[in-house]
Design a protein around this motif. Structure first.
Motif, PDB file in Angstrom:
ATOM      1  N   GLU A  50      49.207 -18.588  -0.217  1.00  0.00           N
ATOM      2  CA  GLU A  50      48.854 -18.121  -1.847  1.00  0.00           C
ATOM      3  C   GLU A  50      47.399 -17.419  -1.685  1.00  0.00           C
ATOM      4  OE1 GLU A  50      50.933 -17.883  -5.781  1.00  0.00           O
ATOM      5  OE2 GLU A  50      51.372 -19.653  -3.725  1.00  0.00           O
ATOM      6  N   PHE A  51      46.595 -17.830  -2.168  1.00  0.00           N
ATOM      7  CA  PHE A  51      45.672 -18.681  -2.635  1.00  0.00           C
ATOM      8  C   PHE A  51      44.754 -17.444  -1.628  1.00  0.00           C
ATOM      9  CE2 PHE A  51      41.044 -19.345  -2.948  1.00  0.00           C
ATOM     10  CZ  PHE A  51      40.901 -19.559  -5.165  1.00  0.00           C
ATOM     11  N   LEU A  52      44.208 -17.469  -0.408  1.00  0.00           N
ATOM     12  CA  LEU A  52      43.480 -17.141   0.073  1.00  0.00           C
ATOM     13  C   LEU A  52      43.953 -15.688   0.584  1.00  0.00           C
ATOM     14  CD1 LEU A  52      43.312 -19.396   3.470  1.00  0.00           C
ATOM     15  CD2 LEU A  52      41.447 -18.440   1.834  1.00  0.00           C
ATOM     16  N   ASP A  53      45.258 -15.307   0.077  1.00  0.00           N
ATOM     17  CA  ASP A  53      45.938 -14.016   0.111  1.00  0.00           C
ATOM     18  C   ASP A  53      45.548 -12.838  -1.704  1.00  0.00           C
ATOM     19  OD1 ASP A  53      47.478 -14.173   2.681  1.00  0.00           O
ATOM     20  OD2 ASP A  53      49.129 -14.672   1.689  1.00  0.00           O
ATOM     21  N   ARG A  54      45.290 -14.069  -2.925  1.00  0.00           N
ATOM     22  CA  ARG A  54      45.377 -13.469  -3.341  1.00  0.00           C
ATOM     23  C   ARG A  54      43.728 -13.096  -3.530  1.00  0.00           C
ATOM     24  NH1 ARG A  54      46.323 -17.533  -8.130  1.00  0.00           N
ATOM     25  NH2 ARG A  54      45.289 -15.334  -9.043  1.00  0.00           N
ATOM     26  N   VAL A  55      43.123 -13.902  -2.744  1.00  0.00           N
ATOM     27  CA  VAL A  55      41.430 -14.062  -2.756  1.00  0.00           C
ATOM     28  C   VAL A  55      41.292 -12.664  -1.756  1.00  0.00           C
ATOM     29  CG1 VAL A  55      39.388 -14.531  -1.410  1.00  0.00           C
ATOM     30  CG2 VAL A  55      40.657 -16.124  -3.171  1.00  0.00           C
ATOM     31  N   SER A  56      41.456 -12.405  -1.158  1.00  0.00           N
ATOM     32  CA  SER A  56      41.576 -11.621   0.366  1.00  0.00           C
ATOM     33  C   SER A  56      41.945  -9.981  -0.554  1.00  0.00           C
ATOM     34  CB  SER A  56      42.793 -11.258   1.485  1.00  0.00           C
ATOM     35  OG  SER A  56      42.879 -10.027   2.031  1.00  0.00           O
ATOM     36  N   GLU A  57      43.276 -10.231  -1.243  1.00  0.00           N
ATOM     37  CA  GLU A  57      43.257  -8.349  -2.413  1.00  0.00           C
ATOM     38  C   GLU A  57      42.435  -8.239  -3.168  1.00  0.00           C
ATOM     39  OE1 GLU A  57      46.928  -9.542  -3.959  1.00  0.00           O
ATOM     40  OE2 GLU A  57      48.303  -9.935  -2.193  1.00  0.00           O
ATOM     41  N   GLU A  58      42.280  -9.531  -3.757  1.00  0.00           N
ATOM     42  CA  GLU A  58      40.777  -8.885  -4.701  1.00  0.00           C
ATOM     43  C   GLU A  58      39.890  -8.646  -4.624  1.00  0.00           C
ATOM     44  OE1 GLU A  58      40.976  -9.426  -7.863  1.00  0.00           O
ATOM     45  OE2 GLU A  58      43.244  -9.908  -8.302  1.00  0.00           O
ATOM     46  N   TYR A  59      39.109  -9.390  -3.116  1.00  0.00           N
ATOM     47  CA  TYR A  59      38.266  -8.857  -2.102  1.00  0.00           C
ATOM     48  C   TYR A  59      38.023  -7.760  -1.664  1.00  0.00           C
ATOM     49  CZ  TYR A  59      34.673  -9.327   1.329  1.00  0.00           C
ATOM     50  OH  TYR A  59      33.031  -8.404   2.330  1.00  0.00           O
ATOM     51  N   GLU A  60      39.280  -6.467  -1.155  1.00  0.00           N
ATOM     52  CA  GLU A  60      39.553  -5.534  -0.835  1.00  0.00           C
ATOM     53  C   GLU A  60      38.960  -4.849  -2.179  1.00  0.00           C
ATOM     54  OE1 GLU A  60      40.581  -2.753   1.584  1.00  0.00           O
ATOM     55  OE2 GLU A  60      39.602  -4.884   1.829  1.00  0.00           O
ATOM     56  N   ILE A  61      40.047  -4.968  -3.395  1.00  0.00           N
ATOM     57  CA  ILE A  61      39.826  -4.481  -3.979  1.00  0.00           C
ATOM     58  C   ILE A  61      37.860  -3.655  -4.758  1.00  0.00           C
ATOM     59  CG2 ILE A  61      39.945  -3.924  -6.763  1.00  0.00           C
ATOM     60  CD1 ILE A  61      42.885  -5.922  -6.319  1.00  0.00           C
ATOM     61  N   VAL A  62      37.359  -5.240  -4.767  1.00  0.00           N
ATOM     62  CA  VAL A  62      35.756  -5.546  -5.366  1.00  0.00           C
ATOM     63  C   VAL A  62      35.195  -4.567  -4.190  1.00  0.00           C
ATOM     64  CG1 VAL A  62      34.013  -6.783  -5.327  1.00  0.00           C
ATOM     65  CG2 VAL A  62      36.109  -7.688  -6.269  1.00  0.00           C
ATOM     66  N   TYR A  63      35.478  -4.401  -2.774  1.00  0.00           N
ATOM     67  CA  TYR A  63      35.016  -4.058  -1.789  1.00  0.00           C
ATOM     68  C   TYR A  63      34.882  -2.516  -2.352  1.00  0.00           C
ATOM     69  CZ  TYR A  63      33.785  -2.003   3.008  1.00  0.00           C
ATOM     70  OH  TYR A  63      32.640  -1.709   4.101  1.00  0.00           O
ATOM     71  N   LYS A  64      36.273  -2.083  -2.179  1.00  0.00           N
ATOM     72  CA  LYS A  64      36.438  -0.583  -2.924  1.00  0.00           C
ATOM     73  C   LYS A  64      35.199   0.520  -3.557  1.00  0.00           C
ATOM     74  CE  LYS A  64      41.057  -0.246   0.060  1.00  0.00           C
ATOM     75  NZ  LYS A  64      42.872   0.220  -0.015  1.00  0.00           N
ATOM     76  N   GLU A  65      35.761  -0.868  -4.910  1.00  0.00           N
ATOM     77  CA  GLU A  65      34.761  -0.565  -5.897  1.00  0.00           C
ATOM     78  C   GLU A  65      33.511   0.160  -5.511  1.00  0.00           C
ATOM     79  OE1 GLU A  65      35.680  -3.347  -8.880  1.00  0.00           O
ATOM     80  OE2 GLU A  65      37.388  -2.102  -9.395  1.00  0.00           O
ATOM     81  N   ASN A  66      32.922  -1.797  -4.941  1.00  0.00           N
ATOM     82  CA  ASN A  66      31.541  -1.453  -4.496  1.00  0.00           C
ATOM     83  C   ASN A  66      31.262   0.415  -3.185  1.00  0.00           C
ATOM     84  OD1 ASN A  66      29.027  -2.902  -4.092  1.00  0.00           O
ATOM     85  ND2 ASN A  66      29.286  -3.473  -2.091  1.00  0.00           N
ATOM     86  N   SER A  67      32.174   0.364  -2.855  1.00  0.00           N
ATOM     87  CA  SER A  67      31.949   1.567  -2.390  1.00  0.00           C
ATOM     88  C   SER A  67      32.012   2.458  -3.002  1.00  0.00           C
ATOM     89  CB  SER A  67      33.401   1.373  -0.592  1.00  0.00           C
ATOM     90  OG  SER A  67      33.062   0.348  -0.056  1.00  0.00           O
ATOM     91  N   ASN A  68      33.098   2.898  -3.516  1.00  0.00           N
ATOM     92  CA  ASN A  68      33.470   3.726  -4.601  1.00  0.00           C
ATOM     93  C   ASN A  68      31.875   3.955  -5.124  1.00  0.00           C
ATOM     94  OD1 ASN A  68      35.410   4.518  -3.357  1.00  0.00           O
ATOM     95  ND2 ASN A  68      36.654   3.524  -4.961  1.00  0.00           N
ATOM     96  N   LEU A  69      31.556   3.323  -5.501  1.00  0.00           N
ATOM     97  CA  LEU A  69      29.840   3.050  -6.764  1.00  0.00           C
ATOM     98  C   LEU A  69      29.011   3.367  -5.653  1.00  0.00           C
ATOM     99  CD1 LEU A  69      30.708  -0.673  -8.811  1.00  0.00           C
ATOM    100  CD2 LEU A  69      30.824   2.088  -9.473  1.00  0.00           C
ATOM    101  N   LYS A  70      28.934   2.541  -4.905  1.00  0.00           N
ATOM    102  CA  LYS A  70      27.574   3.405  -3.684  1.00  0.00           C
ATOM    103  C   LYS A  70      27.751   4.528  -3.462  1.00  0.00           C
ATOM    104  CE  LYS A  70      27.177  -1.251  -0.839  1.00  0.00           C
ATOM    105  NZ  LYS A  70      27.313  -1.981   0.429  1.00  0.00           N
ATOM    106  N   GLU A  71      28.639   5.511  -3.172  1.00  0.00           N
ATOM    107  CA  GLU A  71      28.744   6.525  -3.157  1.00  0.00           C
ATOM    108  C   GLU A  71      28.497   6.830  -4.534  1.00  0.00           C
ATOM    109  OE1 GLU A  71      32.985   7.687  -2.253  1.00  0.00           O
ATOM    110  OE2 GLU A  71      32.840   6.695   0.089  1.00  0.00           O
ATOM    111  N   LYS A  72      28.926   7.033  -5.399  1.00  0.00           N
ATOM    112  CA  LYS A  72      28.675   7.696  -6.907  1.00  0.00           C
ATOM    113  C   LYS A  72      26.348   7.509  -7.107  1.00  0.00           C
ATOM    114  CE  LYS A  72      32.793   6.301  -9.447  1.00  0.00           C
ATOM    115  NZ  LYS A  72      33.477   5.830 -10.294  1.00  0.00           N
ATOM    116  N   ILE A  73      26.311   6.176  -6.609  1.00  0.00           N
ATOM    117  CA  ILE A  73      24.712   5.715  -7.025  1.00  0.00           C
ATOM    118  C   ILE A  73      23.834   6.942  -6.000  1.00  0.00           C
ATOM    119  CG2 ILE A  73      23.356   4.067  -6.369  1.00  0.00           C
ATOM    120  CD1 ILE A  73      25.051   2.041  -7.364  1.00  0.00           C
TER     121      ILE A  73
END
Length: 203
Positions: free
Chosen positions: A27-50
């Motif tokens: 369960e914890f790994l699932d939550r970490v995976s979801e949060e990581y996916e969100i952070v990864y997408k945000e990071n990608s978006n930020l890189k595009e914006k940058i």
């Protein structure tokens, strides 16, 4: 190598005697995976914006450099135009001053010529007036001489009157001859008497 969300979901741990509860770990790994996916997408978006912002920044930097270069060129052109305009205005003023001076010199020369012509005209008029006055006096004296001759010839009955007329006629004749001599020598040299007669004949 970076860890992805799939790596987290597929991660399997070995079980031991005193291991963690498998459900809680999953369960914890699932939550970490979801949060990581969100952070990864945000990071990608930020890189595009940058990247986009860096492109815009570079574009603005280029525009700023172009504007600065244009301003420098405009300032140089304005300075050159100012220098050219100043030189042109100085040349115009110089030409205007030279033209004005030439006009003043010509006007002064014309005034001197007019004054000279006026003086010559006055002298010619004075000379003509003297000659004409002498001519008229001569004509008057000649007329008086003719008149005395007439009285002498037609008043024969009065001897004393005849003698008086003869005396006056002799004086007038002598004065007339003297006047004519003076006129011939001083004022009526050459054909000046003819010129005077011609002048009144034309009038």
């Amino acid at each position: 190598m970076r860890i992805t969300a799939m790596d987290i979901n597929n991660k399997e741990f070995k079980k031991g005697l005193r291991g963690y509860n498998a459900d809680e770990v999953d369960e914890f790994l699932d939550r970490v995976s979801e949060e990581y996916e969100i952070v990864y997408k945000e990071n990608s978006n930020l890189k595009e914006k940058i990247g986009f912002l860096e492109e815009k920044l570079e574009h603005h930097v280029t525009i700023e450099s172009t504007i600065q270069n244009t301003l420098v060129l405009a300032q140089n052109a304005a300075e050159q135009a100012k220098i050219c305009a100043q030189k042109e205005s100085e040349l115009i003023i110089k030409n205007a001053n030279e033209s004005s001076q030439r006009l003043l010199d010509k006007s002064h020369s014309d005034v001197l010529k007019i004054n000279d012509q006026y003086d010559i005209t006055k002298q010619e008029f004075a000379k003509f007036r003297t000659k004409f006055r002498s001519f008229m006096n001569c004509q008057l004296e000649m007329f008086e001489g003719l008149e005395n001759d007439y009285l002498k010839n037609y008043n024969v009955g009065n001897e004393s009157s005849d003698k008086q007329i003869e005396g006056e006629a002799a004086i007038d004749l002598e004065y007339s001859n003297l006047t004519l001599k003076n006129i011939d020598e001083k004022d009526l040299q050459g054909n000046e008497l003819d010129e005077i007669k011609s002048f009144f004949a034309k009038g």
